[in-house]
Design an enzyme around this catalytic site. Sequence first.
Site, PDB file in Angstrom:
ATOM      1  N   GLY A  20       0.808  -1.215   0.000  1.00 29.78           N
ATOM      2  CA  GLY A  20       0.000   0.000   0.000  1.00 29.78           C
ATOM      3  C   GLY A  20       0.841   1.265   0.000  1.00 29.78           C
ATOM      4  O   GLY A  20       0.471   2.270   0.600  1.00 29.78           O
ATOM      5  N   SER A  22       1.827   3.290  -2.547  1.00 32.37           N
ATOM      6  CA  SER A  22       1.723   4.252  -3.645  1.00 32.37           C
ATOM      7  C   SER A  22       0.493   5.143  -3.486  1.00 32.37           C
ATOM      8  O   SER A  22      -0.615   4.803  -3.919  1.00 32.37           O
ATOM      9  CB  SER A  22       1.664   3.502  -4.987  1.00 32.37           C
ATOM     10  OG  SER A  22       1.727   4.404  -6.055  1.00 32.37           O
ATOM     11  N   GLY A  24      -2.213   7.640  -4.294  1.00 31.65           N
ATOM     12  CA  GLY A  24      -2.790   8.007  -5.581  1.00 31.65           C
ATOM     13  C   GLY A  24      -3.086   6.816  -6.462  1.00 31.65           C
ATOM     14  O   GLY A  24      -3.820   6.934  -7.429  1.00 31.65           O
ATOM     15  N   VAL A  26      -5.094   3.774  -6.488  1.00 36.93           N
ATOM     16  CA  VAL A  26      -6.230   3.281  -5.706  1.00 36.93           C
ATOM     17  C   VAL A  26      -6.117   1.784  -5.440  1.00 36.93           C
ATOM     18  O   VAL A  26      -6.369   1.311  -4.320  1.00 36.93           O
ATOM     19  CB  VAL A  26      -7.558   3.619  -6.421  1.00 36.93           C
ATOM     20  CG1 VAL A  26      -8.739   3.013  -5.684  1.00 36.93           C
ATOM     21  CG2 VAL A  26      -7.723   5.130  -6.547  1.00 36.93           C
ATOM     22  N   ALA A  27      -5.710   1.013  -6.441  1.00 32.91           N
ATOM     23  CA  ALA A  27      -5.612  -0.434  -6.257  1.00 32.91           C
ATOM     24  C   ALA A  27      -4.549  -0.785  -5.225  1.00 32.91           C
ATOM     25  O   ALA A  27      -4.755  -1.650  -4.368  1.00 32.91           O
ATOM     26  CB  ALA A  27      -5.301  -1.111  -7.591  1.00 32.91           C
ATOM     27  N   ASN A 110       7.634   2.227 -15.999  1.00 39.41           N
ATOM     28  CA  ASN A 110       8.197   3.354 -15.257  1.00 39.41           C
ATOM     29  C   ASN A 110       9.716   3.355 -15.241  1.00 39.41           C
ATOM     30  O   ASN A 110      10.327   4.236 -14.646  1.00 39.41           O
ATOM     31  CB  ASN A 110       7.707   3.336 -13.803  1.00 39.41           C
ATOM     32  CG  ASN A 110       6.204   3.398 -13.690  1.00 39.41           C
ATOM     33  OD1 ASN A 110       5.595   2.514 -13.107  1.00 39.41           O
ATOM     34  ND2 ASN A 110       5.604   4.418 -14.251  1.00 39.41           N
ATOM     35  N   HIS A 137       9.862   4.604  -2.237  1.00 37.09           N
ATOM     36  CA  HIS A 137      10.158   3.214  -2.578  1.00 37.09           C
ATOM     37  C   HIS A 137      10.504   3.033  -4.048  1.00 37.09           C
ATOM     38  O   HIS A 137      11.168   2.070  -4.410  1.00 37.09           O
ATOM     39  CB  HIS A 137       8.987   2.297  -2.190  1.00 37.09           C
ATOM     40  CG  HIS A 137       7.757   2.460  -3.016  1.00 37.09           C
ATOM     41  ND1 HIS A 137       6.916   3.546  -2.908  1.00 37.09           N
ATOM     42  CD2 HIS A 137       7.204   1.664  -3.967  1.00 37.09           C
ATOM     43  CE1 HIS A 137       5.905   3.418  -3.746  1.00 37.09           C
ATOM     44  NE2 HIS A 137       6.056   2.286  -4.411  1.00 37.09           N
ATOM     45  N   GLU A 173       8.311   9.984 -14.503  1.00 41.70           N
ATOM     46  CA  GLU A 173       7.747   8.651 -14.278  1.00 41.70           C
ATOM     47  C   GLU A 173       7.940   7.722 -15.468  1.00 41.70           C
ATOM     48  O   GLU A 173       7.306   6.670 -15.559  1.00 41.70           O
ATOM     49  CB  GLU A 173       6.259   8.780 -13.931  1.00 41.70           C
ATOM     50  CG  GLU A 173       5.991   9.581 -12.675  1.00 41.70           C
ATOM     51  CD  GLU A 173       6.313   8.822 -11.404  1.00 41.70           C
ATOM     52  OE1 GLU A 173       5.878   7.661 -11.265  1.00 41.70           O
ATOM     53  OE2 GLU A 173       7.011   9.377 -10.531  1.00 41.70           O
ATOM     54  N   HIS A 247      -0.740   7.708 -13.457  1.00 42.23           N
ATOM     55  CA  HIS A 247       0.072   7.807 -14.673  1.00 42.23           C
ATOM     56  C   HIS A 247      -0.858   7.932 -15.863  1.00 42.23           C
ATOM     57  O   HIS A 247      -1.996   7.435 -15.844  1.00 42.23           O
ATOM     58  CB  HIS A 247       0.955   6.571 -14.858  1.00 42.23           C
ATOM     59  CG  HIS A 247       2.031   6.432 -13.827  1.00 42.23           C
ATOM     60  ND1 HIS A 247       2.335   5.233 -13.228  1.00 42.23           N
ATOM     61  CD2 HIS A 247       2.875   7.349 -13.302  1.00 42.23           C
ATOM     62  CE1 HIS A 247       3.324   5.412 -12.360  1.00 42.23           C
ATOM     63  NE2 HIS A 247       3.661   6.682 -12.388  1.00 42.23           N
ATOM     64  N   ASN A 362      -2.006  -4.727  -6.985  1.00 42.43           N
ATOM     65  CA  ASN A 362      -1.015  -3.764  -6.513  1.00 42.43           C
ATOM     66  C   ASN A 362      -0.966  -2.523  -7.393  1.00 42.43           C
ATOM     67  O   ASN A 362      -0.103  -1.667  -7.213  1.00 42.43           O
ATOM     68  CB  ASN A 362       0.371  -4.425  -6.459  1.00 42.43           C
ATOM     69  CG  ASN A 362       1.059  -4.203  -5.124  1.00 42.43           C
ATOM     70  OD1 ASN A 362       0.508  -3.555  -4.243  1.00 42.43           O
ATOM     71  ND2 ASN A 362       2.249  -4.734  -4.974  1.00 42.43           N
ATOM     72  N   CYS A 368       1.677  -1.762 -17.656  1.00 41.77           N
ATOM     73  CA  CYS A 368       2.653  -1.381 -16.630  1.00 41.77           C
ATOM     74  C   CYS A 368       3.851  -2.315 -16.629  1.00 41.77           C
ATOM     75  O   CYS A 368       4.964  -1.923 -16.277  1.00 41.77           O
ATOM     76  CB  CYS A 368       2.007  -1.413 -15.247  1.00 41.77           C
ATOM     77  SG  CYS A 368       0.962   0.002 -14.867  1.00 41.77           S
TER      78      CYS A 368
END
Length: 444
Positions: A20, A22, A24, A26-27, A110, A137, A173, A247, A362, A368
């Site tokens: 948890g 990140s 912004g 939501v997942a 990223n 992180h 990013e 993103h 995640n 991604c």
Amino acid sequence: MSAREVNFDGLVGPTHTYGGLSLGNVASMSSEDQVSNPRDAALQGIGKMRTLLRMGLLQGVLPPHERPFVPALRRFGFAGSDGEVVEAAAKAAPALLRNCSSASAMWTANAATVSPSADTGDGRVHFTAANLAAMFHRSIEHPFTSRCLRRIFEGEAFSHHDALPGGGAMGDEGAANHTRLSASHDAPGLELFAYGRSAFEKLSGLHFLPRQAREASEAVARMHRLDPERTVYVRQSQEAVDSGAFHNDVVGVGNGPVLMFHERAYEDPRAMEDEIRRKSEPLGFEPVFLEVPADRVSLLDAIGSYLFNSQLITLPGGGTALILPTEAEDNPRTKRWVDAQVAGNGPITEAHFLDVKQSMKNGGGPACLRLRVVLTDAEREAARPGVLMDEGKLDALEDWVRTHYRDRLSPADLADPKLLEESRAALDALTQTLGLGSVYDFQM
């Protein structure tokens, strides 16, 4: 000279957990502290690679980062053997240990921004590692990312740039906020950079802060020696950011002449379209805009299903396919929109729904997990061959995962020094399989 796109997918690391971390995303935030399955996560990612390989696409891999990252923990004052460092951090600074154990580098969209040789002023492929300054992180990733890319892409055909300074809001990013439009992969293209703010802009009263700075995008374009007449900058809408589009690739994706985006993705989509049309005309292609109306697919539907975090790919036999997560199939509104596109006369001719649930929980979908690198035949020959996949190499990776990965991991398990030993054993074996040599700190 012919060129093809290679998808370099990130291998999910042995410390894949739901931290948890990140803000912004939501997942990511909603999955915090749940038990993960690193083995399943890695096998799902390899399964996605195999699907694309069998469709005739070129597929590469990037290795996981070393986690827990003991050198970072030592910088915070922890001492002793590596195992003692982990144990001490778990007791005194568990949040720090969680951050230094994140497997988020699996999302290689990223990792960097890449410009193919057809676009750059010196005719070389340019790489700039992303500073990922918005989240601690992720901000520790770019030194190894840069080292790894330099190892894989060595020689005069390639130009590498260090990550930009990341102080304040100077966030970069990577390819998650960058796409390329062109007549074909080997033709000169138009590079599109999405940003959320100026690094020097004072923002307040927002639900989530944008991560990408316009100044960072402009710097990457300068370093890559891109022609300003073949470069477009577009501002993300704050509505999309506040809804969880941390993103641009959560609300837009492009490939070839096609740009698919949500109606609410950008502050001024009509001005963006006009500029793309004007700048693409000298390049000999007509852009195709697939704008998804908000009254058919809401922002929340798009972000919850990761409809736009799909891979939009050119099929070897012609046509364009969407590679989507099964979450987009389960949502009736996104599924209806995808079905209509495939059945119509538009550019999308196929849709494939893949299970990448461990990544999705995640906050990362199929797009991604991959860094797109367009390479000519000669450039592909110059790249390190061990990272370019075939069926046999994917079989070997699956065996490697089953040998080294746990099938259950919670954030509390990161305190176990044995996990550090297991992870290093896994990475040591992987570098031999991929022919990378000693690239990790613990190997040097």
